[in-house]
Motif scaffolding. Structure first.
Motif, short mmCIF file in Angstrom:
data_model
loop_
_atom_site.label_atom_id
_atom_site.label_comp_id
_atom_site.label_asym_id
_atom_site.label_seq_id
_atom_site.Cartn_x
_atom_site.Cartn_y
_atom_site.Cartn_z
N LEU A 426 24.65 18.21 48.91
CA LEU A 426 24.35 18.77 50.23
C LEU A 426 25.15 20.05 50.48
N CYS A 430 23.36 23.81 51.11
CA CYS A 430 23.50 24.50 52.39
C CYS A 430 24.25 25.83 52.27
N THR A 431 24.72 26.16 51.07
CA THR A 431 25.48 27.41 50.90
C THR A 431 24.89 28.32 49.82
N ASN A 480 17.61 18.62 60.69
CA ASN A 480 18.93 19.17 60.37
C ASN A 480 19.03 19.57 58.90
N TYR A 481 18.44 18.75 58.02
CA TYR A 481 18.48 19.07 56.59
C TYR A 481 17.72 20.36 56.29
N ARG A 483 16.96 22.80 58.32
CA ARG A 483 17.71 23.93 58.87
C ARG A 483 18.91 24.27 57.99
N GLY A 484 19.53 23.24 57.45
CA GLY A 484 20.69 23.47 56.61
C GLY A 484 20.37 24.27 55.36
#
Length: 858
Positions: A426, A430-431, A480-481, A483-484
């Protein structure tokens, strides 16, 4: 909700002139009266006004009207309507006149029509012998792999120092990679030679050779090079005739490669099927697929056998060519089956990308693999075995470790591995994609096979990992995922089911989804365009308050705005005005009502306190489901870790056979584990048909059931064990069913008869979720039915014995297909299949039913 007006527009038809106007003539009058009687009987009312709109005035829906069509088709005194006719003529008056006065399509000459095919029933002996041979082949392959792996590890372990271990890992891993890639090629030429057009029965000796070659092709590591010039080179080694500058992006590997011809400069997008064979009525039929130069083939397409495309031709997204179809040179076609269009699907300018650039990219990929990934993989495994105390102690033949320590070590090791994957995975998702996005800015044309292309492909692979979408999907937390990882979801109107568990894209940072939009499973956002020499990434935008059904490819520039319903497998239009406040169905798509009265019964949950309270309860339930599925997934990892540590401990006792046993036991235990888990969740009871809100606890239990992993079943494709596993999972499935890659979402609601033939990419979906309403029902396939490649069967469907569904077809909910009928299209209608004429002859080729057809593999 905004509903569509009664004058539903379909290209080429002026429906406004039909709705509500007087109809004349005795034939039309009698048809009108009979149609009204049938509809009244289906709806359970006394009478139906002739000028009442089916959906707006009568409150019917597509399921009711499908049942009406099925009832009408059973009467010889009435013309046969299709669901497209229902939407085109939405009143009894209009339907009567439209069906009576419209000129029927000229049927093909009788000499060119395929006669009704008998249902082939394979003998139980051949079925059993084939399955036994397939099992022995798998066990033999595992044994050889076990000996090779153990011997290689021992050789690597004798190295002294990091550099020596690196070199030994490079040699062993490199030789193993080359052997795994070369073995399918050798096996194909030895067992088959050159593929030829023809057919042979399943479960026979010819089929066994076919299955072995197919299984080896699907298991070899060259699949990792899809989208790379090396993959094209590999297909040439298998006998395919492929020109220069061809780009293939689909993971569907062609099997009968000698029958495949692709001209130079052609682009084939992902999720496309061009297998060179199909399973049909108990036979494997092989045929040629000829693709000319500079051809463009869109996403989610199917090319059946005996199809062709001329130079410069295009086939759009969500389209198919049925057997015998061709696209002339320079023409553009789309739809299922394909028809002519003016839409240009090639939307990116060319760039400089010559043979030297492709060769350098392929060479760099090989160097990266051999010098980096293989040594790290093999050497890293060696270091892991020696660095982890739980493993190192068990490699010591003199150590006698208690059982309790084995369990403790397995628990700790599995927790570290599983939790590390989830947390670090995760964090990276997200990065890292946001950093890589800076390298490939949108709306700029870049050449293929360069650094930016490699970054773009790496981003797509990384952000389409299915585990995390499976974990968060069908819950509020999927928002949320997404969007992440980069999705722009505007202002989210949370429903608790905004997205399903299957969603893919090219670049997550270039996806925009409007407020209040809900998406079912299988969405593929096409936000990258390709030519034979270039690619570009651009933003794809889905409007607000939409609902997207299953298996939709949404392209850049899709002409849909706000408040649209996109039905299952719909082809999103790329031309014309922006559609708003309507529904779209079919390929090519046409307009249907956005919503109907029946779907509004749960509107109380759409806003206010009822929504807030129901959503809170659903979130709590879904959160428990996610925690439960993480726990059972970790239990699976724990079991495999425990088995692996026990295997290491026994390695010095029974030698290399232990590794082969571990591979076979892993498959068997994993399958039985997830079968048992699913049956426990259903309490060993079949599901019942439902019509409930998504805020009903019965639906939440269904969502929890969908989180049980099941994609490992693909390893059983083409074997008798696939039907056995389906039966263990609750499918009421008959004997000798041939399943080459079908997927069933609601197992205990599916009924499959004896001797059915289910093709790769086909799907039986016994439910529908639309705008907050969940519906499910039993779907039944009679004995001897055939589902074509990429076909989709919805809920409440009945197919009679021996019925055939053409490739890439969508059989809508509630349809009834008569016995031995041939249906096809999206949406599916009766579509008799014409015989295929061999080139240069005037004779038709009927389906052979004798064993001599096995000569198609020699």
């Amino acid at each position: 909700m905004v509903e569509q007006s009664s004058d539903v527009h379909i290209e080429g038809t002026d429906e406004k002139t039909l709705v509500g106007r007087p109809v004349g003539g005795p034939a039309v009058g009698e048809t009108r009266t009979r149609l009204a009687d049938v509809l009244a009987d289906v709806m359970g009312v006394e009478n139906v006004p002739a000028d009442a709109h089916f959906f707006e005035s009568l409150g019917a829906n597509s399921l009711v009207m499908a049942q009406f069509c099925a009832r009408v088709r059973k009467r010889e005194d009435l013309p046969s309507p299709s669901m497209k006719d229902i939407y085109r003529y939405p009143t009894i008056n209009a339907l009567a006149e439209g069906l009576t006065e419209s000129a029927p399509a000229a049927p093909a000459p009788a000499a060119l029509m395929m006669p009704p095919e008998p249902v082939r029933r394979a003998s139980g002996l051949s079925h059993t012998l084939c399955g036994t041979a397939q099992l022995l082949i798998f066990l033999g392959y595992s044994l050889v792999a076990g000996f090779a792996t153990a011997g290689g590890y021992e050789w690597v372990a004798t190295g002294s120092g990091v550099w020596d271990v690196y070199l030994r890992s490079l040699v062993f891993g490199g030789v193993g990679f080359v052997a795994l890639c070369a073995f399918p090629v050798v096996a194909k030429w030895v067992l088959v030679g050159r593929w030829k057009p023809g057919e042979f029965p399943v479960w026979g000796f010819a089929y066994l050779r076919f299955w072995l070659v197919k299984a080896l092709l699907h298991a070899n590591p060259m699949i990792l090079f899809i989208g790379n010039p090396l993959y094209v080179f590999y297909l040439r080694a298998l006998g395919a005739r492929i020109g220069k500058g061809v780009t293939i992006l689909t993971h569907s590997v062609p099997v009968c490669t000698d029958l495949l011809t692709i001209g130079s400069g052609t682009v084939i997008r992902k999720d496309s099927f061009f297998l060179g064979y199909r399973a049909h009525a108990g036979y494997i039929q092989t045929g040629r697929i000829t693709i000319g130069r500079d051809v463009y083939i869109g996403e989610k397409t199917v090319l059946d056998i005996d199809t062709s495309m001329g130079d410069g031709a295009q086939l759009g997204h969500s389209s198919s060519l049925h057997r015998g179809q061709s696209v002339p040179a320079g023409e553009h076609h789309h739809g299922s089956p394909a028809q002519a269009t003016d839409v240009d699907y090639l939307r990116v300018a060319p760039a400089r990308c010559g043979t030297g650039r492709r060769a350098w990219f392929g060479l760099a990929s090989l160097l990266q693999l051999f010098l980096l990934y293989i040594p790290l993989g093999v050497g890293g495994l060696y270091i892991l075995f020696n660095a982890v105390p739980a493993v190192r102690r068990r490699l010591d033949p003199e150590a006698a470790l208690p059982l309790g320590e084995l369990v403790t070590d397995a628990v700790v090791l599995s927790l570290v591995l599983f939790a590390g994957f989830v947390v670090l995975g995760l964090a990276l998702l997200c990065t890292l994609p946001r950093l890589l996005h800076l390298v490939v800015p949108p709306d700029r044309v870049f050449p293929l096979y360069g650094f930016r292309y490699a970054v773009h492909r790496a981003t797509a692979r990384m952000t389409n990992i299915k585990f995390f979408a499976w974990l968060f999907g069908d819950s509020s937390y999927i928002v949320n995922y997404l969007r992440g990882i980069g999705y722009d979801l505007s202002h989210v109107e949370q429903t608790g089911s905004n997205f399903g568990t299957e969603v893919q894209h090219e670049n997550p940072l270039l996806v925009t989804v409007g407020s209040g939009t809900m998406v079912a499973d299988g969405l593929s956002v096409i936000n990258a365009d390709y030519s034979a020499t270039s690619f570009t990434v651009s933003r794809a935008t889905i409007g607000a308050h939409n609902f997207l059904g299953n298996n939709i490819a949404y392209p850049i520039g899709g002409r849909t705005g706000e408040n649209c319903l996109l039905a299952t497998k719909v082809m999103v239009p790329l031309e014309g005005e922006v559609r708003e406040g309507v529904g779209l169905l079919g390929s090519p798509s046409f307009e249907i009502p956005r919503s109907v009265e029946r779907d509004s019964r749960f509107d109380r949950f759409r806003s206010g306190d009822a929504l807030r309270q129901s959503l809170a309860r659903k979130n709590r339930y879904n959160l428990r489901s996610m925690a439960f599925m993480l726990f059972v997934r970790w239990l699976h990892v724990l079991a495999l870790t425990l088995l692996g540590l026990a295997t290491v401990e026994l390695y010095g006792v029974v030698g290399h056979v232990v590794i082969a046993t571990y591979m076979a036991l892993t498959l068997a235990l994993s399958t039985l584990y997830y079968v048992l888990l699913e049956r426990c969740l259903t309490r060993f009871r079949p599901l019942r048909p439902m019509l409930v809100s998504i805020y009903d606890p019965a639906f939440w239990a269904q969502e929890r059931l969908w989180k049980v992993p099941d994609r490992h079943l693909n390893i059983f494709n083409g074997t008798p064990f696939k039907a056995l596993v389906w039966r263990l999972m609750g499918v009421r499935i008959g004997r000798r069913v041939f399943d080459d890659g079908c997927y069933m979402t609601d197992r205990t609601l599916a009924v499959i008869g004896d001797d059915c033939t289910l093709n790769a990419g086909s799907k039986v979906q016994c439910h529908s979720q639309e705008d907050g309403t969940f519906k499910s029902d039993i779907s039944t396939l009679g004995a001897g039915c055939t589902l074509g490649v990429g076909s989709h069967v919805h809920y409440g469907v009945t197919m009679g014995d021996g019925a055939r569904l053409a490739p890439d077809s969508f059989l809508m909910k509630g349809e009834e297909v008569p016995a031995h009928a041939r249906w096809g299209g999206n949406p599916a209608v009766e579509m008799p299949e014409a015989a295929v004429l061999p080139a240069g002859t005037g004779r038709r080729t009927p389906p052979s039913v004798d064993s001599a057809a096995a000569a198609s593999v020699n």
